[in-house]
Design a protein around this motif. Sequence first.
Motif, PDB file in Angstrom:
ATOM      1  N   GLY A   1     -18.507   0.352   1.357  1.00 58.50           N
ATOM      2  CA  GLY A   1     -17.748  -0.900   1.257  1.00 58.50           C
ATOM      3  C   GLY A   1     -16.265  -0.670   1.052  1.00 58.50           C
ATOM      4  O   GLY A   1     -15.431  -1.378   1.588  1.00 58.50           O
ATOM      5  N   GLY A   2     -15.962   0.335   0.264  1.00 53.07           N
ATOM      6  CA  GLY A   2     -14.555   0.629  -0.007  1.00 53.07           C
ATOM      7  C   GLY A   2     -13.843  -0.563  -0.609  1.00 53.07           C
ATOM      8  O   GLY A   2     -14.465  -1.494  -1.137  1.00 53.07           O
ATOM      9  N   SER A   3     -12.557  -0.537  -0.554  1.00 56.20           N
ATOM     10  CA  SER A   3     -11.749  -1.655  -1.045  1.00 56.20           C
ATOM     11  C   SER A   3     -10.416  -1.560  -0.342  1.00 56.20           C
ATOM     12  O   SER A   3     -10.197  -0.667   0.472  1.00 56.20           O
ATOM     13  CB  SER A   3     -11.572  -1.560  -2.567  1.00 56.20           C
ATOM     14  N   GLY A   4      -9.519  -2.459  -0.648  1.00 61.36           N
ATOM     15  CA  GLY A   4      -8.198  -2.410  -0.024  1.00 61.36           C
ATOM     16  C   GLY A   4      -8.226  -2.966   1.377  1.00 61.36           C
ATOM     17  O   GLY A   4      -8.988  -3.883   1.683  1.00 61.36           O
ATOM     18  N   TRP A   5      -7.419  -2.397   2.236  1.00 63.03           N
ATOM     19  CA  TRP A   5      -7.194  -2.959   3.565  1.00 63.03           C
ATOM     20  C   TRP A   5      -7.529  -1.898   4.617  1.00 63.03           C
ATOM     21  O   TRP A   5      -6.747  -0.992   4.865  1.00 63.03           O
ATOM     22  CB  TRP A   5      -5.732  -3.393   3.662  1.00 63.03           C
TER      23      TRP A   5
ATOM     24  N   LYS B   1      -1.071  -1.190   0.608  1.00 63.41           N
ATOM     25  CA  LYS B   1      -1.534  -1.786  -0.649  1.00 63.41           C
ATOM     26  C   LYS B   1      -1.002  -3.210  -0.675  1.00 63.41           C
ATOM     27  O   LYS B   1       0.205  -3.435  -0.871  1.00 63.41           O
ATOM     28  CB  LYS B   1      -0.983  -1.007  -1.836  1.00 63.41           C
ATOM     29  N   TRP B   2      -1.908  -4.134  -0.486  1.00 62.08           N
ATOM     30  CA  TRP B   2      -1.473  -5.528  -0.374  1.00 62.08           C
ATOM     31  C   TRP B   2      -2.521  -6.438  -0.988  1.00 62.08           C
ATOM     32  O   TRP B   2      -3.729  -6.168  -0.906  1.00 62.08           O
ATOM     33  CB  TRP B   2      -1.273  -5.910   1.103  1.00 62.08           C
TER      34      TRP B   2
ATOM     35  N   ILE C   1      -2.798 -10.992  -1.987  1.00 59.48           N
ATOM     36  CA  ILE C   1      -2.031 -12.255  -1.963  1.00 59.48           C
ATOM     37  C   ILE C   1      -1.033 -12.273  -3.116  1.00 59.48           C
ATOM     38  O   ILE C   1       0.103 -12.707  -2.976  1.00 59.48           O
ATOM     39  CB  ILE C   1      -2.982 -13.473  -2.041  1.00 59.48           C
ATOM     40  N   LYS C   2      -1.484 -11.704  -4.240  1.00 61.17           N
ATOM     41  CA  LYS C   2      -0.646 -11.691  -5.436  1.00 61.17           C
ATOM     42  C   LYS C   2       0.609 -10.831  -5.250  1.00 61.17           C
ATOM     43  O   LYS C   2       1.669 -11.129  -5.795  1.00 61.17           O
ATOM     44  CB  LYS C   2      -1.470 -11.134  -6.602  1.00 61.17           C
ATOM     45  N   THR C   3       0.453  -9.755  -4.497  1.00 61.49           N
ATOM     46  CA  THR C   3       1.591  -8.833  -4.358  1.00 61.49           C
ATOM     47  C   THR C   3       2.351  -9.038  -3.053  1.00 61.49           C
ATOM     48  O   THR C   3       3.207  -8.236  -2.710  1.00 61.49           O
ATOM     49  CB  THR C   3       1.119  -7.370  -4.418  1.00 61.49           C
ATOM     50  N   ASP C   4       2.027 -10.105  -2.318  1.00 58.91           N
ATOM     51  CA  ASP C   4       2.719 -10.357  -1.046  1.00 58.91           C
ATOM     52  C   ASP C   4       4.214 -10.540  -1.306  1.00 58.91           C
ATOM     53  O   ASP C   4       4.613 -11.241  -2.232  1.00 58.91           O
ATOM     54  CB  ASP C   4       2.144 -11.617  -0.384  1.00 58.91           C
TER      55      ASP C   4
ATOM     56  N   ALA D   1       3.503   0.089  -0.101  1.00 60.73           N
ATOM     57  CA  ALA D   1       3.029   1.479  -0.195  1.00 60.73           C
ATOM     58  C   ALA D   1       1.777   1.632   0.673  1.00 60.73           C
ATOM     59  O   ALA D   1       1.036   0.667   0.878  1.00 60.73           O
ATOM     60  CB  ALA D   1       2.706   1.815  -1.638  1.00 60.73           C
ATOM     61  N   GLY D   2       1.551   2.812   1.160  1.00 62.12           N
ATOM     62  CA  GLY D   2       0.389   3.058   2.011  1.00 62.12           C
ATOM     63  C   GLY D   2      -0.881   3.273   1.209  1.00 62.12           C
ATOM     64  O   GLY D   2      -0.837   3.639   0.035  1.00 62.12           O
ATOM     65  N   GLU D   3      -2.005   3.016   1.853  1.00 62.77           N
ATOM     66  CA  GLU D   3      -3.307   3.309   1.239  1.00 62.77           C
ATOM     67  C   GLU D   3      -3.869   4.578   1.861  1.00 62.77           C
ATOM     68  O   GLU D   3      -3.531   4.930   2.991  1.00 62.77           O
ATOM     69  CB  GLU D   3      -4.284   2.160   1.514  1.00 62.77           C
TER      70      GLU D   3
END
Lengths: 422, 581
Positions: B186-190, B214-215, B217-220, B237-239
């Motif tokens: 499942g992972g997480s993130g984008w 790393k995104w 809605i809160k950190t948009d 920042a990259g994931e």
Amino acid sequence: MLWLGVALLAAALCVRLVWQNRTGPAQPITAALGMDDSRAELPLAPPGVPADNAAALKAARERLDRAAADTTLQGKERLAAAALGMGDLWRAEAAACSALKIAPKDRSARLTLAASLRQQDRFDPASMIYRQLIAEDRHDSDAYLGMADTMFAANRRPDAFAWLARAASDGAQTALSLTTIAHRYQDWKDYPKAEETAGRALKAAPDDIDARLELASIQVESGRLDDARHSLDAILTQDPKNGLAYRLLGVVLMNATYSRQDLNGARRVLERAVELNPRDPNIYSAAAVVYREQRLYRLAAQAYDALLQLDPTSLEGRYGLGQVYGLLSKPELSRRQLALYEQLDERQRRVTRLSEDALHNPRQAGKHAALARYLESSGDYARALPQYQTAAGLDPNDRGIQRDLTRFYARLGWGKPVHESQ
Amino acid sequence: MSNSIRTSLCPLRRLVVLILASFIGALSAGCPQRATPPGVSAPAVRSPYQFVDVTAKAGITWQRTDGAYGGKLFPEAAGGGGAFIDYDNDGYEDIILVNGDWWPGHPLTGPRPTLALYHNNGNGTFSDVTAQLGLNVSLQGMGVAVGDYDNDGFDDVLITGVGGNILFHNEGGKRFVDVTKSAGVGGSGWSTSAAWLDYDNDGRLDLFVCHYCKWSIKTDLYCGGQTKIYCTPEAYAGETCRLYHNEGHGRFKDVTNQAGIRIGRGKALGVCTVDFDHDGKTDIIVANDGEPNVAYRNMGGGKFKDVSVESGLALGEDGKPRNGMGIDAADYKNDGTLGVLIGNFAYQGAGLHHEKGAGLFYDEAHMAGIQQPSMPYVTFGVLFADMDNDGWKDAIICNGHTDDMTERSLPLQHVLQPTQLFANQHNGTFVEVTKQAGPGLSLQLVGRGMACGDFDNDGRLDLLLIQNTGPPHLLHNESPAAGHWITLLPQGTKSNRDGYGAVIRVTSGGMTQTDTVRSGSSYCSASDRRLHFGLGAASLVNTLDVVWPSGQHDTWHNLPADKIYRLTEARSPQMAIYPKR
């Protein structure tokens, strides 16, 4: 015998021509920097990161100390500006405050003070000064720009653009002022506004070369290469020795988007730019790509070498030279340059990451301190200094930061850190 | 006398002519290349291509949403992909389409967007079987990867997106069941593009999943001036991409760290799994957006080494990172070397990194005639595919801008952009033939994902184009003068059942073509996993050579062209006969 002679002559001529095509003209691009042709084949000493520049900063500090002896208003103004220029934000702040004690309304000192405060992420007092300046003179472009920069640093982008718009509409309508505003629009990627403002600068002073160069630069960056060519031709007619215009023209001519792309033309123009301005690293960077696309790998190596002489930390230079050495079948030299690239890239990435962290959290002392510590550890003291001062200023009670700042000052030979104006 | 002199001088004259000729040849070899790619000025442009948009006729009515309702949230511009998959093994490629979703707070208008599955009826039409097969799932989706991870003979599906992945197990072509949790992927993130690969050649498919930024809605972030615009990736920042090892029994283990996948490296949008150093182990190339691309060399023993910089795949010719999106690789010169095609942002041009030695690449997009025509466009999906069956792989790139207000700031840029077709000129160069390729390629789209596959088994590769929002486009290849062809459906026995990683060489008409069976490539999409080779005028494949991931080496001779073959590891090839409906 005659035929044999002709044949040998032809062969010799051909060998020479082939050799010239492979090695380039007799006068290498690097000659302008006093480098001989053979350097292109030598691996550069691996500077990797900027050298320990404590000595340079100590000397700069000593110059400031000497300048402090001048207690006139102008002397203090100069001291404040010089301190700001070298990144000693506290000294700039103190010197500006000292000047303001002599002349509380002094514009230059107030602008320097506000800039110092802004760079320390103390946005409110900086804004207050800029607002006062605008209230006193509603055409003060520098103050509007200062407000715009402050809002941008505070991540208040709509406000930043609103202040920039006010700078363009209400600020001084001189070519210099409008060109500066156009440049800011360009930096912030609002190309239509940038072009419009540069156009107004040119209207104010049709012969202003800086304004036209700004316009050309905007046109290049926004992909309007035909227009840029037109602007650059106009500049070169007016000033045939303008190295920057030649560089930009080279960039236009080499650009694959340009309908009249001409690599040979780009090469000639960039070689002319080198003659006019041999210490501009960007010219070598562009020339290297042209040579490479023309498969003149040896010349490309020379151009990268020249670029790296001027800027040893250039990532493009290291990578390009590594790749070109590979194409010249010099695998060991290639590996060494690419290893240097990776070393520099790793450092650059870390700095970028920490800088962005500080940028997005401008009021968090810890973020600035983390950036300062990393810059210090990689030998970049000049950039560490303002970050340490910002961190210590934002949280004077953080003992860890104060301890690190004291140690850093000692390393520079500067004695105990004092934030005089606080 | 005179005669004798003439006679005696003739060899000398010939020598002079020979010397001059050889030096002129050497001169031209040493001369700078022309500013324009050699192919551009070729006198005759071959364009036997014809694409027709059959989306409506095929019954495909699905539309993609980006979920936008004014917030200009970063993922809205990223789009998504689609896949060709024969989920029920009836011999006809079905279609999966990945949708976006409404953001929280989105006004509820109509039914909520879901994934879509269209069953190929075998007569040029498709039926929507999404709900019937259990794929009526809503997520802020992006990518799709097709692979039979449990070797049960039916291809399974991984969907990526904002918030993580969903793994659907294919239950005998009757239903898809969400097994994400039990599988542990499942992972997480984008997550964005993904690919199945058997990196340790244990016969089970592992999974590589690209991650972007790393995104939340809160950190948009707010980007733009007085009006908000979509941010560029530099703002975030990259994931870290993830590598999952297939442990068997439907379970996977995240081996990212132990395998040497670099933490925080890149903002990955595209992945290509191919053995770029020809050592028999599948390597991984990742296209990054605004960061150097990453090339992972498979060192064996479950370890990868980052060789991005030394391989020459990391950066463009100017030594700067570009905004890489889609990626594909192929032996487009038919000489056993690889070319890696990478879609980039406007004014960067697509990259074409060509192999000069084992695992060493140089960007030749300019000389190959790809860079200049692609310069004005933002390229997402990229593919190599032989669209006219002449035996040489062409290049297709799917374009569309990310900034819906780009015309305001860059008047020469447009949101809607063409999909471009580049015809292989058989000499390492390409010529753009988009305008001569029929009405299907005259569409102006906000293109993102792209997949190719022969949905009607007529021996010509068709295209599926996915837009950021709106309908997809199924382009039927109706190229009139297409040559002979052969399509191969690999089936591993000791190797993974899909045969991913198998290298196939087809020799016919005096020429050898090489390709690798694999998942991934393009942008967030999955193409027909059967390998398709154009054969030109040759009606017979002289030699068909397969090196399976298990090490099994199969060679077959004299296969008649214009047929689809099932290649089972260590067995004779069988002609696959599919019922016409």
